[in-house]
Scaffold this motif. Structure first.
Motif, PDB file in Angstrom:
ATOM      1  N   SER A 190      32.724 -41.575  10.651  1.00 53.60           N
ATOM      2  CA  SER A 190      31.883 -42.746  10.902  1.00 53.60           C
ATOM      3  C   SER A 190      30.465 -42.276  11.234  1.00 53.60           C
ATOM      4  CB  SER A 190      32.481 -43.514  12.087  1.00 53.60           C
ATOM      5  OG  SER A 190      32.073 -44.850  12.075  1.00 53.60           O
TER       6      SER A 190
ATOM      7  N   GLN B  96      24.220 -43.824   5.684  1.00 54.27           N
ATOM      8  CA  GLN B  96      23.979 -45.207   6.108  1.00 54.27           C
ATOM      9  C   GLN B  96      22.466 -45.428   6.167  1.00 54.27           C
ATOM     10  OE1 GLN B  96      24.636 -46.400  10.258  1.00 54.27           O
ATOM     11  NE2 GLN B  96      26.055 -47.962   9.522  1.00 54.27           N
TER      12      GLN B  96
ATOM     13  N   PHE C  11      38.088 -46.930  18.186  1.00 55.56           N
ATOM     14  CA  PHE C  11      39.236 -46.504  18.984  1.00 55.56           C
ATOM     15  C   PHE C  11      40.472 -46.251  18.126  1.00 55.56           C
ATOM     16  CE2 PHE C  11      36.811 -47.385  22.713  1.00 55.56           C
ATOM     17  CZ  PHE C  11      37.427 -46.671  23.736  1.00 55.56           C
TER      18      PHE C  11
ATOM     19  N   ARG D 228      34.131 -40.820  17.433  1.00 57.28           N
ATOM     20  CA  ARG D 228      34.174 -39.878  18.561  1.00 57.28           C
ATOM     21  C   ARG D 228      35.319 -38.884  18.516  1.00 57.28           C
ATOM     22  NH1 ARG D 228      33.685 -44.600  22.645  1.00 57.28           N
ATOM     23  NH2 ARG D 228      35.006 -45.390  20.949  1.00 57.28           N
TER      24      ARG D 228
HETATM   25  C1  LIG Z   1      27.116 -40.840  19.201  1.00 55.10           C
HETATM   26  C2  LIG Z   1      27.347 -42.085  18.399  1.00 55.10           C
HETATM   27  C3  LIG Z   1      26.401 -42.467  17.459  1.00 55.10           C
HETATM   28  C4  LIG Z   1      26.627 -43.604  16.660  1.00 55.10           C
HETATM   29  N1  LIG Z   1      25.734 -43.896  15.664  1.00 55.10           N
HETATM   30  C5  LIG Z   1      26.011 -44.891  14.795  1.00 55.10           C
HETATM   31  C6  LIG Z   1      25.225 -45.088  13.638  1.00 55.10           C
HETATM   32  O1  LIG Z   1      24.317 -44.319  13.327  1.00 55.10           O
HETATM   33  N2  LIG Z   1      25.517 -46.159  12.858  1.00 55.10           N
HETATM   34  C7  LIG Z   1      26.568 -47.001  13.128  1.00 55.10           C
HETATM   35  O2  LIG Z   1      26.778 -47.970  12.397  1.00 55.10           O
HETATM   36  N3  LIG Z   1      27.367 -46.783  14.178  1.00 55.10           N
HETATM   37  C8  LIG Z   1      27.134 -45.740  14.990  1.00 55.10           C
HETATM   38  N4  LIG Z   1      28.003 -45.470  16.014  1.00 55.10           N
HETATM   39  C9  LIG Z   1      29.286 -46.231  16.086  1.00 55.10           C
HETATM   40  C10 LIG Z   1      30.398 -45.462  15.357  1.00 55.10           C
HETATM   41  O3  LIG Z   1      30.138 -45.302  13.979  1.00 55.10           O
HETATM   42  C11 LIG Z   1      31.757 -46.160  15.533  1.00 55.10           C
HETATM   43  O4  LIG Z   1      31.694 -47.421  14.917  1.00 55.10           O
HETATM   44  C12 LIG Z   1      32.138 -46.329  16.993  1.00 55.10           C
HETATM   45  O5  LIG Z   1      31.872 -45.145  17.738  1.00 55.10           O
HETATM   46  C13 LIG Z   1      33.632 -46.687  17.148  1.00 55.10           C
HETATM   47  O6  LIG Z   1      34.431 -45.669  16.585  1.00 55.10           O
HETATM   48  P1  LIG Z   1      35.192 -44.542  17.481  1.00 55.10           P
HETATM   49  O7  LIG Z   1      36.022 -45.270  18.489  1.00 55.10           O
HETATM   50  O8  LIG Z   1      36.002 -43.781  16.472  1.00 55.10           O
HETATM   51  O9  LIG Z   1      34.153 -43.706  18.170  1.00 55.10           O
HETATM   52  C14 LIG Z   1      27.798 -44.370  16.839  1.00 55.10           C
HETATM   53  C15 LIG Z   1      28.728 -43.990  17.807  1.00 55.10           C
HETATM   54  C16 LIG Z   1      28.526 -42.856  18.567  1.00 55.10           C
HETATM   55  C17 LIG Z   1      29.593 -42.451  19.568  1.00 55.10           C
END
Ligand SMILES: Cc1cc2nc3c(=O)[nH]c(=O)nc-3n(C[C@H](O)[C@H](O)[C@H](O)COP(=O)(O)O)c2cc1C
Length: 373
Positions: free
Chosen positions: A27, A104, A308, A331
């Motif tokens: 992601s 993106q 998550f 994450r």
């Molecule tokens: C450090 C960090 C940077 C992120 N940057 C972006 C981003 O550039 N674009 C976006 O759409 N979401 C961004 N997100 C959201 C993630 O893509 C994802 O949707 C969100 O963390 C939930 O997924 P997870 O539970 O697997 O972390 C970011 C999340 C984190 C933790």
């Protein structure tokens, strides 16, 4: 092993001229380590870990289509040709390991010009190099934030043309999938949400008006991107705030995205008046999966579930139950860049070791043979 005993997570997915070798996507994650929008060694190091860990698709963070479209001074951009070469190193690394590089593209709108998260994520001060922001209407993100300029027709045309040029640069950098950032309160989402869009011209008002700009951007990017390569779109499936954007409206947007050739909707949520849902509510495992499920069935478009998702069996169940076509992991990848490989072992996928680079594969196969013997 017959096809149907391969776990869903490891069944290939074909879109246009590409085949994703499995269903795992890194992601997008902002790193805030760019210099004037150019990637640095950090970005290379960050992505090559995932490339070597077996993912099908590695997505580069929200990248500004213009300098004023960045979230922070440390965000990546594609508004000049000088930003192409450092990105090419990352795309080449993904391709070396048989993964597909994605990017993106976005414009942060009224949420641009902020500090990096660890500095507070507040609006930049003049001393910190703040720049003017713009949005559909002159409504700040919340009290105490700068009032953005309400975009006029010339601003709207300029942003559309910036998306087109940035897509051309992304292609030159070697990306094969482009995702339009339509989520988290940034510019496209702020046109869609009735909380941030109070325009009374053809870009506001009812859903038709509020969808107009996001659909125009999607149409332009689709036309700029080769027909044999997919275009994805990330939505915030709902605002989760009273009077805000509802899932039913986003489903209608997705139906329209499908008709203009968008290949997949990446289903996130929240962020219109601050941080995305992730930071404002206490979400449980897979809390956004119902959005991917509803959009997939009601808009009849491929979806990616995110949020998550950490456990391979959880990811497998989402796909088996037909709730999404791809799984995005943010994450958990930071903790385990070889999440895909470990998931293959956990789900007894055939040829799990082949997800790792050749040289590692050979040693691990030998170790496995010894253990069996
Ligand atoms: C450090 C960090 C940077 C992120 N940057 C972006 C981003 O550039 N674009 C976006 O759409 N979401 C961004 N997100 C959201 C993630 O893509 C994802 O949707 C969100 O963390 C939930 O997924 P997870 O539970 O697997 O972390 C970011 C999340 C984190 C933790």
């Amino acid at each position: 092993m017959p096809e149907n005993s391969t776990p869903h997570l490891f069944r290939p997915l074909a879109q246009r001229g590409l085949t994703f070798k499995n269903r795992v996507c890194v992601s997008p994650m902002c790193q805030y380590q760019a210099t004037d929008g150019r990637m640095t060694d950090w970005h290379y190091d960050h992505h090559v870990r995932f490339a070597m860990g077996g993912v099908a698709v590695g997505m580069v963070e929200a990248t500004g289509v213009s300098a004023d479209g960045r979230i922070t001074h440390g965000c990546t951009g594609l508004w000049t040709d000088a930003q192409i070469a450092p990105m090419s190193r990352v795309t080449a690394a993904y391709k070396r390991y048989d993964a597909i590089p994605a990017i993106q593209l976005g414009h942060a709108g009224r949420k641009a010009s902020t500090q990096r998260p660890w500095d507070g994520a507040q609006p930049l001060t003049a001393d910190e190099g703040a720049w003017p922001t713009m949005a559909p209407s002159a409504i700040p993100v919340r009290d105490g934030w700068p009032t953005p300029k309400a975009m006029d027709e010339a601003d709207i045309e300029r942003v559309k043309s910036d998306f087109k040029t940035a897509a051309a640069r992304a292609l030159a950098a070697g990306f094969e999938v482009v995702e339009i950032h339509g989520a988290h309160g940034y510019l496209l989402h702020s046109f869609l949400s009735p909380l941030s869009n109070r325009r009374n011209d053809s870009y506001g008002g009812d859903l038709e008006g509020r969808m107009r700009f996001p659909l125009e951007v999607a149409t332009i990017v689709r036309a700029a991107w080769p027909a044999h390569l997919p275009v994805w779109y990330r939505v915030s499936a709902q605002d989760g705030v009273e009077g805000g954007l509802e899932l039913a409206e986003v489903i209608e947007l997705c139906r329209r995205l499908k008709t203009i050739g968008i290949d997949l909707v990446d289903c996130s949520s929240g962020g219109i008046s601050g941080s995305p849902s992730l930071s404002t509510v206490h979400p449980g495992p897979g809390f956004q999966v119902p959005f991917a499920d509803a959009i997939r069935s009601d808009a009849d478009i491929a979806t990616m579930a995110v949020g998550f998702i950490t456990d391979p069996h959880q990811a497998e169940a989402i796909l088996t139950e037909g709730k999404a076509d791809m799984i995005a992991i943010a994450r958990e990848h930071l903790a385990d860049p070889a999440w895909t490989y470990h998931a293959a072992l956990a789900l007894n996928a055939p040829d799990a070791h082949a997800l790792l680079p050749h040289l590692y594969h050979w040693y691990l196969e030998r170790r496995a043979a010894l253990t069996k013997g």
